[in-house]
Enzyme design. Structure first.
Site, PDB file in Angstrom:
ATOM      1  N   HIS A 101       0.873  -1.178   0.000  1.00 17.57           N
ATOM      2  CA  HIS A 101       0.000   0.000   0.000  1.00 17.57           C
ATOM      3  C   HIS A 101       0.909   1.228   0.000  1.00 17.57           C
ATOM      4  O   HIS A 101       1.983   1.204   0.609  1.00 17.57           O
ATOM      5  CB  HIS A 101      -0.833   0.135   1.273  1.00 17.57           C
ATOM      6  CG  HIS A 101      -1.758  -0.984   1.613  1.00 17.57           C
ATOM      7  ND1 HIS A 101      -1.357  -2.131   2.216  1.00 17.57           N
ATOM      8  CD2 HIS A 101      -3.098  -1.097   1.462  1.00 17.57           C
ATOM      9  CE1 HIS A 101      -2.398  -2.916   2.425  1.00 17.57           C
ATOM     10  NE2 HIS A 101      -3.486  -2.319   1.978  1.00 17.57           N
ATOM     11  N   ASP A 104       2.066   2.032   3.481  1.00 21.88           N
ATOM     12  CA  ASP A 104       2.964   1.099   4.198  1.00 21.88           C
ATOM     13  C   ASP A 104       4.398   1.509   3.951  1.00 21.88           C
ATOM     14  O   ASP A 104       5.234   1.469   4.836  1.00 21.88           O
ATOM     15  CB  ASP A 104       2.946  -0.340   3.658  1.00 21.88           C
ATOM     16  CG  ASP A 104       1.615  -0.938   3.406  1.00 21.88           C
ATOM     17  OD1 ASP A 104       0.689  -0.613   4.146  1.00 21.88           O
ATOM     18  OD2 ASP A 104       1.506  -1.756   2.457  1.00 21.88           O
ATOM     19  N   GLU A 232     -10.904  -6.997  -4.125  1.00 19.14           N
ATOM     20  CA  GLU A 232     -10.682  -8.041  -3.114  1.00 19.14           C
ATOM     21  C   GLU A 232     -11.895  -8.119  -2.200  1.00 19.14           C
ATOM     22  O   GLU A 232     -12.137  -7.220  -1.387  1.00 19.14           O
ATOM     23  CB  GLU A 232      -9.416  -7.687  -2.309  1.00 19.14           C
ATOM     24  CG  GLU A 232      -9.073  -8.723  -1.258  1.00 19.14           C
ATOM     25  CD  GLU A 232      -7.774  -8.394  -0.533  1.00 19.14           C
ATOM     26  OE1 GLU A 232      -6.833  -7.870  -1.164  1.00 19.14           O
ATOM     27  OE2 GLU A 232      -7.720  -8.653   0.672  1.00 19.14           O
ATOM     28  N   GLU A 268      -9.217 -13.752  -1.018  1.00 19.01           N
ATOM     29  CA  GLU A 268      -8.401 -14.018   0.180  1.00 19.01           C
ATOM     30  C   GLU A 268      -9.064 -15.111   1.018  1.00 19.01           C
ATOM     31  O   GLU A 268     -10.266 -15.042   1.307  1.00 19.01           O
ATOM     32  CB  GLU A 268      -8.243 -12.729   0.990  1.00 19.01           C
ATOM     33  CG  GLU A 268      -7.462 -12.944   2.277  1.00 19.01           C
ATOM     34  CD  GLU A 268      -6.918 -11.650   2.865  1.00 19.01           C
ATOM     35  OE1 GLU A 268      -6.594 -10.730   2.092  1.00 19.01           O
ATOM     36  OE2 GLU A 268      -6.829 -11.577   4.096  1.00 19.01           O
ATOM     37  N   HIS A 271     -10.954 -14.124   4.161  1.00 18.45           N
ATOM     38  CA  HIS A 271     -12.161 -13.364   3.824  1.00 18.45           C
ATOM     39  C   HIS A 271     -13.259 -14.325   3.361  1.00 18.45           C
ATOM     40  O   HIS A 271     -14.442 -14.106   3.655  1.00 18.45           O
ATOM     41  CB  HIS A 271     -11.873 -12.345   2.724  1.00 18.45           C
ATOM     42  CG  HIS A 271     -10.864 -11.297   3.113  1.00 18.45           C
ATOM     43  ND1 HIS A 271     -10.454 -10.313   2.258  1.00 18.45           N
ATOM     44  CD2 HIS A 271     -10.195 -11.085   4.274  1.00 18.45           C
ATOM     45  CE1 HIS A 271      -9.566  -9.535   2.867  1.00 18.45           C
ATOM     46  NE2 HIS A 271      -9.396  -9.989   4.090  1.00 18.45           N
ATOM     47  N   ASP A 296      -4.951 -13.757  -2.164  1.00 19.75           N
ATOM     48  CA  ASP A 296      -4.237 -13.393  -0.947  1.00 19.75           C
ATOM     49  C   ASP A 296      -4.247 -14.633  -0.076  1.00 19.75           C
ATOM     50  O   ASP A 296      -5.293 -15.045   0.455  1.00 19.75           O
ATOM     51  CB  ASP A 296      -4.912 -12.210  -0.243  1.00 19.75           C
ATOM     52  CG  ASP A 296      -4.384 -10.872  -0.751  1.00 19.75           C
ATOM     53  OD1 ASP A 296      -3.673 -10.876  -1.779  1.00 19.75           O
ATOM     54  OD2 ASP A 296      -4.674  -9.833  -0.136  1.00 19.75           O
ATOM     55  N   ASP A 307     -10.406 -11.742  11.237  1.00 22.08           N
ATOM     56  CA  ASP A 307      -9.440 -11.892  10.154  1.00 22.08           C
ATOM     57  C   ASP A 307      -8.042 -12.063  10.750  1.00 22.08           C
ATOM     58  O   ASP A 307      -7.287 -11.107  10.864  1.00 22.08           O
ATOM     59  CB  ASP A 307      -9.527 -10.619   9.293  1.00 22.08           C
ATOM     60  CG  ASP A 307      -8.892 -10.788   7.936  1.00 22.08           C
ATOM     61  OD1 ASP A 307      -8.610 -11.943   7.542  1.00 22.08           O
ATOM     62  OD2 ASP A 307      -8.673  -9.772   7.264  1.00 22.08           O
ATOM     63  N   ASP A 309      -5.473 -13.656   9.602  1.00 24.06           N
ATOM     64  CA  ASP A 309      -4.372 -13.580   8.615  1.00 24.06           C
ATOM     65  C   ASP A 309      -3.204 -14.499   8.957  1.00 24.06           C
ATOM     66  O   ASP A 309      -2.037 -14.071   8.893  1.00 24.06           O
ATOM     67  CB  ASP A 309      -3.843 -12.131   8.512  1.00 24.06           C
ATOM     68  CG  ASP A 309      -4.748 -11.233   7.674  1.00 24.06           C
ATOM     69  OD1 ASP A 309      -5.585 -11.759   6.917  1.00 24.06           O
ATOM     70  OD2 ASP A 309      -4.594  -9.997   7.775  1.00 24.06           O
ATOM     71  N   ASP A 339      -0.731 -12.521   2.099  1.00 22.49           N
ATOM     72  CA  ASP A 339      -1.299 -11.489   2.978  1.00 22.49           C
ATOM     73  C   ASP A 339      -1.480 -12.153   4.344  1.00 22.49           C
ATOM     74  O   ASP A 339      -2.592 -12.423   4.795  1.00 22.49           O
ATOM     75  CB  ASP A 339      -2.627 -10.974   2.399  1.00 22.49           C
ATOM     76  CG  ASP A 339      -3.153  -9.779   3.168  1.00 22.49           C
ATOM     77  OD1 ASP A 339      -2.505  -9.398   4.157  1.00 22.49           O
ATOM     78  OD2 ASP A 339      -4.206  -9.232   2.784  1.00 22.49           O
TER      79      ASP A 339
HETATM   80  C1  XUL Z   1      -7.514  -6.574   4.637  1.00 26.18           C
HETATM   81  C2  XUL Z   1      -6.698  -7.027   3.507  1.00 26.18           C
HETATM   82  C3  XUL Z   1      -5.857  -5.967   2.882  1.00 26.18           C
HETATM   83  C4  XUL Z   1      -5.812  -6.019   1.399  1.00 26.18           C
HETATM   84  C5  XUL Z   1      -5.062  -4.876   0.782  1.00 26.18           C
HETATM   85  O1  XUL Z   1      -8.199  -7.588   5.263  1.00 26.18           O
HETATM   86  O2  XUL Z   1      -6.706  -8.169   3.139  1.00 26.18           O
HETATM   87  O3  XUL Z   1      -4.589  -6.077   3.421  1.00 26.18           O
HETATM   88  O4  XUL Z   1      -5.235  -7.198   0.944  1.00 26.18           O
HETATM   89  O5  XUL Z   1      -5.600  -3.650   1.143  1.00 26.18           O
HETATM   90 CO    CO Z   2      -5.768  -9.091   1.504  1.00 26.54          CO
END
Ligand code: XUL
Ligand code: CO
Length: 437
Positions: A101, A104, A232, A268, A271, A296, A307, A309, A339
């Site tokens: 991003h 970031d 996404e 993702e 998600h 992702d 989430d 991750d 991600d």
């Molecule tokens: C948020 C997410 C983000 C996107 C990019 O849940 O997955 O990091 O991948 O904005």
């Molecule tokens: Co993501």
């Protein structure tokens, strides 16, 4: 260039019997699977936000991570120091791609002008590192959710000037992505959604989002950016209801606003599960619509409803992902983008390596297993046979558009009953898949 992690060298493939934790057991970049190298199939990518900016903070406590390159630095100096450290990690892992991003890599300035200038400074450093290492940009994106101006959303904010600021930010992020040779550009909703319908004009907000994305498509054309656009999907977090809630909702939105020719989906895993789907389902929905773009890669936790991750380690999951990816011709512009973040308690830089090695090996295994299932052919054969009644007779005639309610009623009145159904054999198929794992 001085190394931050001299004790960690380039991670090598040592095969399944290796006991070296800092070696790949399955990911062998050059090994051919279905006639293509593993590297070409998987197109792995490492993300800047979790790898460099994730510090282990959560709602109950501050940062825990030990990151020697960060020590004593703030602001633009910190941002500058992170660039070579990131590329050192990416290169040692043999990552062909990365994603970031705008905010970031460079900090928020006091004004848009200052933020843009800082982003330019860092972009020059990213470009140098890309040239030095050969690592490429999978996709760029703009962070439209952290700053208070985005509290009501960005393109879907009730505040028109927030929309304008977001447009300016995406314009710049597109320019930077283009400058760095990015192969794609991703829109994740951020706060594009609502918390209560009592204060929300949903139709108006969706119209604004459609208009915003058209502006992005137009600007990309103007500057000659030919990368793939992605949306996404995510159903909730941070808002109660995100507009891009799942693959089907995104496809419907893109169709309604004439955006489908310009977008694919970046799906993702965590998600998908938050949306009450499996990743396999989401990939299948996108693939069937010709919109399977990128993924992702991560995973949630069965016992936690947010989430998380986490890095993907479940071979059953990666096998399912790679089966769908191979079915739809594999990743072309997109890839397997981690991600994912290390746990708060995994504080050492070395943990970043264990995490990515595990994820890459899990996907390499998933790829090999999926290819073996396809070579075996029994699964595909079963599915084909299950629909055999559509290959001839009335089935073929319906598919060819030659039948209607009257003709079908006539047939059933003559026959009196439909042909008997056959077993779906779910358990047989589950056992068959397990034979390959
Ligand atoms: C948020 C997410 C983000 C996107 C990019 O849940 O997955 O990091 O991948 O904005
Ligand atoms: Co993501």
């Amino acid at each position: 260039m001085s190394e931050h992690l001299p004790n960690i060298t380039r991670i090598a493939y040592e095969g399944p019997k290796s006991k070296n934790p800092l070696a790949f057991k399955h990911y062998n970049a050059g090994e051919l699977v279905e006639g293509k190298s593993m590297a070409e199939h998987l197109r792995f990518s490492i993300v800047y936000w979790h790898t460099m900016c994730g510090q282990g903070a959560d709602m109950f406590g501050g940062p825990t991570a030990i990151r020697p390159w960060d020590a004593g630095k703030t602001g633009l100096d910190l941002a500058k120091a992170r660039v070579p450290a990131f590329f050192e990690i990416a290169q040692k892992l043999g990552m062909p791609y990365y994603a970031f991003h705008d905010r970031d890599v460079a900090p928020h300035g006091q004004t848009l002008r200052e933020s843009n200038a800082w982003l330019d400074t860092i972009t020059a450093l990213l470009k140098e590192q890309q040239q030095r290492t050969g690592i490429k940009l999978l996709w760029g994106t703009a962070q439209l959710f952290v700053h208070p101006r985005y509290m009501h959303g960005a393109a879907t904010s009730c505040n028109a000037e927030t929309f304008a600021f977001a447009a300016a930010q995406v314009k710049k992020a597109l320019e930077v992505t283009h400058e760095l040779g990015g192969e794609g550009y991703t829109f994740w909703g951020g706060r594009e959604g609502y918390s209560t319908l009592w204060n929300t004009d949903m139709k108006r907000e969706l119209d604004h989002l459609g208009r915003f994305l058209h502006m992005a498509v137009n600007y990309a054309k103007e500057i000659g950016f030919k990368g793939q656009f992605y949306i996404e999907p995510k159903p909730k977090e941070p808002t109660k209801h995100q507009y891009d809630s799942d693959a089907a909702a995104c496809l419907n939105f893109l169709r309604e606003y004439d955006l489908l020719p310009h977008f694919k989906l970046n799906l993702e895993t965590n998600h998908a599960t938050l949306a009450g789907h499996s990743m396999q389902h989401e990939m299948e929905v996108a693939g069937a619509a010709g919109a399977l773009g990128s993924m992702d890669a991560n995973t949630g936790d069965l016992l936690l409803g947010w989430d998380t991750d986490q890095f993907p380690t479940d071979i059953y999951l990666t096998t399912q992902c790679m089966l769908v990816a191979l079915k739809y011709g594999g990743f072309t512009t997109g890839g397997v983008n981690f991600d994912s973040k290390v746990r708060r308690e995994s504080i050492d830089p070395e943990d970043l390596f264990h995490a990515h090695i595990g994820g890459m090996d899990a996907f390499a295994r998933g790829l090999k297993i999926a290819a073996a299932i396809r070579a075996d052919g029994r699964l595909a054969e079963f599915v084909k046979n299950r629909y055999a009644s559509w290959d001839s007779g009335v089935g073929a005639s319906i598919e060819a558009g030659k039948e209607n309610f009257r003709s079908l009623e006539k047939l059933m009145l003559e026959q009196g009953e439909a042909a008997a159904c056959q077993s779906g054999r779910q358990e047989f198929l589950e056992n068959l898949i397990n034979q390959f794992l």
